[in-house]
Design a protein around this motif. Structure first.
Motif, PDB file in Angstrom:
ATOM      1  N   ASP A 373     -45.398 -42.847   2.027  1.00  0.00           N
ATOM      2  CA  ASP A 373     -44.720 -42.694   0.747  1.00  0.00           C
ATOM      3  C   ASP A 373     -43.487 -43.450   0.634  1.00  0.00           C
ATOM      4  O   ASP A 373     -42.870 -43.501   1.731  1.00  0.00           O
ATOM      5  N   ILE A 374     -43.494 -44.410  -0.083  1.00  0.00           N
ATOM      6  CA  ILE A 374     -42.190 -45.080  -0.362  1.00  0.00           C
ATOM      7  C   ILE A 374     -41.644 -45.158  -1.697  1.00  0.00           C
ATOM      8  O   ILE A 374     -42.386 -45.122  -2.763  1.00  0.00           O
ATOM      9  N   SER A 375     -40.330 -45.175  -1.994  1.00  0.00           N
ATOM     10  CA  SER A 375     -39.616 -45.630  -3.046  1.00  0.00           C
ATOM     11  C   SER A 375     -38.762 -46.566  -2.975  1.00  0.00           C
ATOM     12  O   SER A 375     -37.843 -46.370  -2.120  1.00  0.00           O
ATOM     13  N   VAL A 376     -38.774 -47.918  -3.453  1.00  0.00           N
ATOM     14  CA  VAL A 376     -38.148 -49.035  -3.143  1.00  0.00           C
ATOM     15  C   VAL A 376     -37.718 -49.824  -4.178  1.00  0.00           C
ATOM     16  O   VAL A 376     -38.666 -49.974  -5.353  1.00  0.00           O
ATOM     17  N   THR A 377     -36.526 -50.532  -4.537  1.00  0.00           N
ATOM     18  CA  THR A 377     -36.177 -51.343  -5.439  1.00  0.00           C
ATOM     19  C   THR A 377     -36.328 -52.996  -4.748  1.00  0.00           C
ATOM     20  O   THR A 377     -35.775 -53.416  -3.675  1.00  0.00           O
ATOM     21  N   LEU A 378     -37.173 -53.808  -5.430  1.00  0.00           N
ATOM     22  CA  LEU A 378     -37.570 -54.928  -4.893  1.00  0.00           C
ATOM     23  C   LEU A 378     -36.970 -56.097  -5.981  1.00  0.00           C
ATOM     24  O   LEU A 378     -36.960 -55.982  -7.245  1.00  0.00           O
ATOM     25  N   PRO A 379     -36.382 -57.236  -5.375  1.00  0.00           N
ATOM     26  CA  PRO A 379     -35.684 -58.073  -6.335  1.00  0.00           C
ATOM     27  C   PRO A 379     -36.907 -58.800  -7.080  1.00  0.00           C
ATOM     28  O   PRO A 379     -37.971 -58.723  -6.691  1.00  0.00           O
ATOM     29  N   TYR A 380     -36.541 -59.154  -8.328  1.00  0.00           N
ATOM     30  CA  TYR A 380     -37.533 -59.954  -8.999  1.00  0.00           C
ATOM     31  C   TYR A 380     -38.048 -61.119  -8.595  1.00  0.00           C
ATOM     32  O   TYR A 380     -39.179 -61.371  -8.958  1.00  0.00           O
ATOM     33  N   ALA A 381     -37.539 -61.558  -7.607  1.00  0.00           N
ATOM     34  CA  ALA A 381     -38.059 -62.792  -6.716  1.00  0.00           C
ATOM     35  C   ALA A 381     -39.128 -62.580  -5.916  1.00  0.00           C
ATOM     36  O   ALA A 381     -40.088 -63.266  -5.625  1.00  0.00           O
ATOM     37  N   ALA A 382     -39.279 -61.082  -5.856  1.00  0.00           N
ATOM     38  CA  ALA A 382     -40.589 -60.600  -4.668  1.00  0.00           C
ATOM     39  C   ALA A 382     -41.767 -60.134  -5.562  1.00  0.00           C
ATOM     40  O   ALA A 382     -42.109 -59.030  -5.236  1.00  0.00           O
ATOM     41  N   THR A 383     -41.932 -60.902  -6.575  1.00  0.00           N
ATOM     42  CA  THR A 383     -43.327 -60.513  -7.359  1.00  0.00           C
ATOM     43  C   THR A 383     -44.564 -60.360  -6.547  1.00  0.00           C
ATOM     44  O   THR A 383     -45.505 -59.492  -6.931  1.00  0.00           O
ATOM     45  N   ASP A 384     -44.516 -61.121  -5.404  1.00  0.00           N
ATOM     46  CA  ASP A 384     -45.705 -60.831  -4.453  1.00  0.00           C
ATOM     47  C   ASP A 384     -45.739 -59.451  -3.920  1.00  0.00           C
ATOM     48  O   ASP A 384     -47.021 -58.940  -3.714  1.00  0.00           O
ATOM     49  N   THR A 405     -37.301 -54.328  -9.659  1.00  0.00           N
ATOM     50  CA  THR A 405     -38.230 -53.582 -10.026  1.00  0.00           C
ATOM     51  C   THR A 405     -38.089 -52.419  -9.045  1.00  0.00           C
ATOM     52  O   THR A 405     -38.405 -52.816  -7.858  1.00  0.00           O
ATOM     53  N   ARG A 406     -38.025 -51.155  -9.616  1.00  0.00           N
ATOM     54  CA  ARG A 406     -38.160 -50.065  -8.655  1.00  0.00           C
ATOM     55  C   ARG A 406     -39.763 -49.678  -8.869  1.00  0.00           C
ATOM     56  O   ARG A 406     -40.451 -49.054  -9.843  1.00  0.00           O
ATOM     57  N   VAL A 407     -40.341 -49.359  -7.714  1.00  0.00           N
ATOM     58  CA  VAL A 407     -41.549 -48.897  -7.414  1.00  0.00           C
ATOM     59  C   VAL A 407     -41.658 -47.741  -6.569  1.00  0.00           C
ATOM     60  O   VAL A 407     -40.882 -47.790  -5.540  1.00  0.00           O
ATOM     61  N   LYS A 408     -42.575 -46.927  -7.202  1.00  0.00           N
ATOM     62  CA  LYS A 408     -42.439 -45.596  -6.260  1.00  0.00           C
ATOM     63  C   LYS A 408     -44.076 -45.146  -6.130  1.00  0.00           C
ATOM     64  O   LYS A 408     -44.787 -45.222  -6.875  1.00  0.00           O
ATOM     65  N   GLY A 409     -44.620 -44.837  -4.880  1.00  0.00           N
ATOM     66  CA  GLY A 409     -45.877 -44.447  -4.470  1.00  0.00           C
ATOM     67  C   GLY A 409     -46.148 -44.477  -3.026  1.00  0.00           C
ATOM     68  O   GLY A 409     -45.172 -44.076  -2.153  1.00  0.00           O
ATOM     69  N   SER A 410     -47.343 -44.946  -2.678  1.00  0.00           N
ATOM     70  CA  SER A 410     -47.631 -45.075  -1.244  1.00  0.00           C
ATOM     71  C   SER A 410     -48.399 -46.504  -1.070  1.00  0.00           C
ATOM     72  O   SER A 410     -49.072 -46.859  -1.839  1.00  0.00           O
ATOM     73  N   ILE A 411     -48.453 -46.773   0.209  1.00  0.00           N
ATOM     74  CA  ILE A 411     -48.862 -47.952   0.756  1.00  0.00           C
ATOM     75  C   ILE A 411     -49.440 -47.938   2.125  1.00  0.00           C
ATOM     76  O   ILE A 411     -49.067 -46.816   2.787  1.00  0.00           O
ATOM     77  N   PRO A 412     -50.548 -48.663   2.503  1.00  0.00           N
ATOM     78  CA  PRO A 412     -50.947 -48.590   3.740  1.00  0.00           C
ATOM     79  C   PRO A 412     -49.795 -48.754   4.755  1.00  0.00           C
ATOM     80  O   PRO A 412     -48.944 -49.766   4.623  1.00  0.00           O
ATOM     81  N   ARG A 413     -49.798 -48.164   6.020  1.00  0.00           N
ATOM     82  CA  ARG A 413     -48.728 -47.993   6.739  1.00  0.00           C
ATOM     83  C   ARG A 413     -48.357 -49.574   7.501  1.00  0.00           C
ATOM     84  O   ARG A 413     -47.428 -49.943   7.561  1.00  0.00           O
ATOM     85  N   ARG A 414     -49.658 -50.280   7.534  1.00  0.00           N
ATOM     86  CA  ARG A 414     -49.296 -51.556   7.977  1.00  0.00           C
ATOM     87  C   ARG A 414     -48.692 -52.670   7.171  1.00  0.00           C
ATOM     88  O   ARG A 414     -48.096 -53.629   7.862  1.00  0.00           O
ATOM     89  N   TYR A 415     -48.323 -52.104   5.990  1.00  0.00           N
ATOM     90  CA  TYR A 415     -47.769 -53.186   5.012  1.00  0.00           C
ATOM     91  C   TYR A 415     -46.101 -52.782   4.957  1.00  0.00           C
ATOM     92  O   TYR A 415     -45.469 -53.447   4.297  1.00  0.00           O
ATOM     93  N   LEU A 416     -45.910 -51.538   5.710  1.00  0.00           N
ATOM     94  CA  LEU A 416     -44.418 -51.132   5.645  1.00  0.00           C
ATOM     95  C   LEU A 416     -43.446 -52.006   6.135  1.00  0.00           C
ATOM     96  O   LEU A 416     -42.526 -52.413   5.416  1.00  0.00           O
ATOM     97  N   PRO A 417     -43.857 -53.232   6.950  1.00  0.00           N
ATOM     98  CA  PRO A 417     -42.680 -53.937   7.500  1.00  0.00           C
ATOM     99  C   PRO A 417     -42.514 -54.939   6.411  1.00  0.00           C
ATOM    100  O   PRO A 417     -41.305 -55.605   6.507  1.00  0.00           O
ATOM    101  N   LEU A 418     -43.262 -55.225   5.527  1.00  0.00           N
ATOM    102  CA  LEU A 418     -42.811 -56.271   4.273  1.00  0.00           C
ATOM    103  C   LEU A 418     -41.928 -55.602   3.364  1.00  0.00           C
ATOM    104  O   LEU A 418     -41.076 -56.509   2.772  1.00  0.00           O
ATOM    105  N   TYR A 419     -41.813 -54.222   3.259  1.00  0.00           N
ATOM    106  CA  TYR A 419     -40.928 -53.614   2.515  1.00  0.00           C
ATOM    107  C   TYR A 419     -39.644 -53.138   3.144  1.00  0.00           C
ATOM    108  O   TYR A 419     -38.763 -52.882   2.337  1.00  0.00           O
ATOM    109  N   ALA A 420     -39.605 -53.057   4.139  1.00  0.00           N
ATOM    110  CA  ALA A 420     -38.615 -52.838   5.405  1.00  0.00           C
ATOM    111  C   ALA A 420     -37.402 -53.331   4.809  1.00  0.00           C
ATOM    112  O   ALA A 420     -36.267 -52.435   4.963  1.00  0.00           O
ATOM    113  N   PRO A 421     -37.116 -54.689   4.552  1.00  0.00           N
ATOM    114  CA  PRO A 421     -35.938 -55.057   4.467  1.00  0.00           C
ATOM    115  C   PRO A 421     -35.101 -54.712   3.066  1.00  0.00           C
ATOM    116  O   PRO A 421     -34.150 -54.649   2.993  1.00  0.00           O
ATOM    117  N   TYR A 422     -36.079 -53.949   2.275  1.00  0.00           N
ATOM    118  CA  TYR A 422     -35.416 -53.683   1.118  1.00  0.00           C
ATOM    119  C   TYR A 422     -35.262 -52.030   1.001  1.00  0.00           C
ATOM    120  O   TYR A 422     -34.853 -51.347  -0.181  1.00  0.00           O
TER     121      TYR A 422
END
Length: 427
Positions: A373-384, A405-422
């Motif tokens: 589970d994560i809740s993160v705000t991603l800059p508009y440039a990070a549409t990917d 964009t503020r997103v909340k939910g869950s992602i596969p653990r292997r993708y966590l490093p992609l979101y870690a900077p935010y």
């Protein structure tokens, strides 16, 4: 003739009788007719003849009596043992490794599969070469050489064979790099990978067909399919997954085969879940399961999440069970034993489609167990990253603010490093 040796004091999963029963299946798959078997119990292998001299004389007499023109030994023979046995028996002699390679030569259909089989055949033959390759002239048109290099290049010497092995390894390395690029692309798309593993003839290909309509060859034979097949499936929650069928395992799997098929078996290292398919009706299903577990450990993937599936339960429910009370009671007792012995396994019949929905639910749940589970705000440039969350995660909330964009939910653990900077250290 089939020949097996039981070494005193050596514990194993299989008895010599069970191993020879499997060797018979292999021989028949390769096209041989088995006319007899010979076994011996020794303290250690005879370095010259594998079996003792007395048993060798018995085998020679029996071969003549039954008219056998081929002897297949259940363990790998040294080059000198094979040569000595052929001279003593006056017949062609091969071992389990050569037999498996012969079947692989028949079954390989893709370019990659043929490369891997040819490499394994050459590496098996190289230490067995003699100056004139005269022993290979006996192999023409027979089991143990089909598809091999000895049929048309008897004049090739060790140097030439070594060069061919080097060429094959380079070509397979190119295939390996191509597969690695494909895996990277697949991982960037976030599609989880589910790999079917199991003993040969456990029904993996039939299960793949039942779940994905793949249309791959499925026969009641050992190593009916050799080349891996991957198909996209949809799970009950709507998530997509890639289902991959891999080459079946077998006891005494030759090291040359494992090495040659490294590029294919590397698919297991990138799998998110291993589905271990067992033949519920096989008397040695427990030993087969342990053999698969040992091979997975040797490949370094024993720590992967594993879901056990008992296939072919239809064979435990005879047709007369519907009208015969005693048969029905026997069937219920057999299934109860399975459930007791394999409490975490899923019971299915790929042939009739029984239990497949439950299996998909279990696969979905196993893959979901890796969600975080994560809740993160991603800059508009990070549409990917937003799109990745939508496609491969479970999106509960999505809000657009001033900074992103503020997103909340869950992602596969292997993708966590992609979101870690935010995340700012929070998840």
């Amino acid at each position: 003739m089939l020949v097996g040796l039981e070494l005193a004091g050596r514990d194993g999963l299989w008895t010599v009788e069970e191993s020879l029963a499997e060797l018979r299946q292999l021989a028949e798959t390769a096209g041989a007719t088995v006319v007899g078997t010979v076994t011996q119990r020794l303290r250690e292998v005879n370095p010259a003849y594998y079996i003792g001299r007395g048993k060798l004389e018995e085998l020679a007499e029996l071969r003549l009596e039954l008219g056998a023109d081929l002897a297949i030994f259940d363990d790998e023979l040294s080059p000198s043992q094979q040569r000595n046995l052929e001279q003593a028996l006056g017949a062609k002699v091969i071992d389990r490794t050569a037999l498996i390679l012969d079947i692989f030569g028949q079954r390989a259909r893709t370019h990659e599969g043929r490369l891997q089989v040819e490499l394994a055949q050459y590496e098996y033959l190289l230490p067995r070469l003699r100056r004139q390759w005269t022993h290979l002239s006996r192999q023409m048109g027979g089991i143990g050489a089909r598809g091999g290099p000895g049929e048309t290049q008897l004049e090739v010497d060790r140097r030439k064979v070594g060069e061919r092995i080097a060429d094959l390894k380079r070509e397979i390395e190119r295939v390996r790099r191509h597969r690695a690029l494909y895996r990277q692309q697949r991982e960037s798309e976030g599609i989880p990978v589910v790999a079917l593993v199991g003993y040969t003839n456990a029904g993996k290909s039939t299960l793949l067909n039942a779940l994905s309509q793949a249309g791959v060859l499925a026969e009641d034979k050992l190593f009916a399919t050799l080349d891996p097949t991957t198909r996209r499936i949809e799970l009950p929650t709507g998530r997509a997954a890639l289902l991959t069928d891999t080459v079946g395992f077998i006891q005494k799997l030759p090291p040359t085969v494992v090495a040659a098929f490294r590029a294919t078996l590397e698919e297991l290292s990138s799998a998110d879940l291993l589905v271990h398919v067992l033949d519920a009706d096989h008397p040695n299903r427990r030993e087969q399961g342990r053999t698969v577990e040992n091979v997975l450990a040797d490949l370094g993937v024993a720590d992967k999440p594993v879901l056990a599936v008992l296939n072919k339960i239809d064979k435990l429910i005879p047709p007369e069970a519907a009208r015969d009370g005693e048969a029905a009671a026997f069937a219920r007792a057999s299934l109860r034993d399975l459930i007791r012995d394999y409490s975490d396994a899923v019971l299915v019949s790929a042939r009739y489609g029984w239990g497949l929905r439950h299996l998909l639910d279990k696969i979905d749940a196993a893959l979901s167990a890796d969600l975080i589970d994560i809740s993160v705000t991603l800059p508009y440039a990070a549409t990917d990253l937003v799109n990745l969350f939508r496609r491969r995660g479970r999106l509960l909330e999505e809000n657009h603010g001033r900074t992103g964009t503020r997103v909340k939910g869950s992602i596969p653990r292997r993708y966590l490093p992609l979101y870690a900077p935010y995340l700012g250290g929070k998840a």
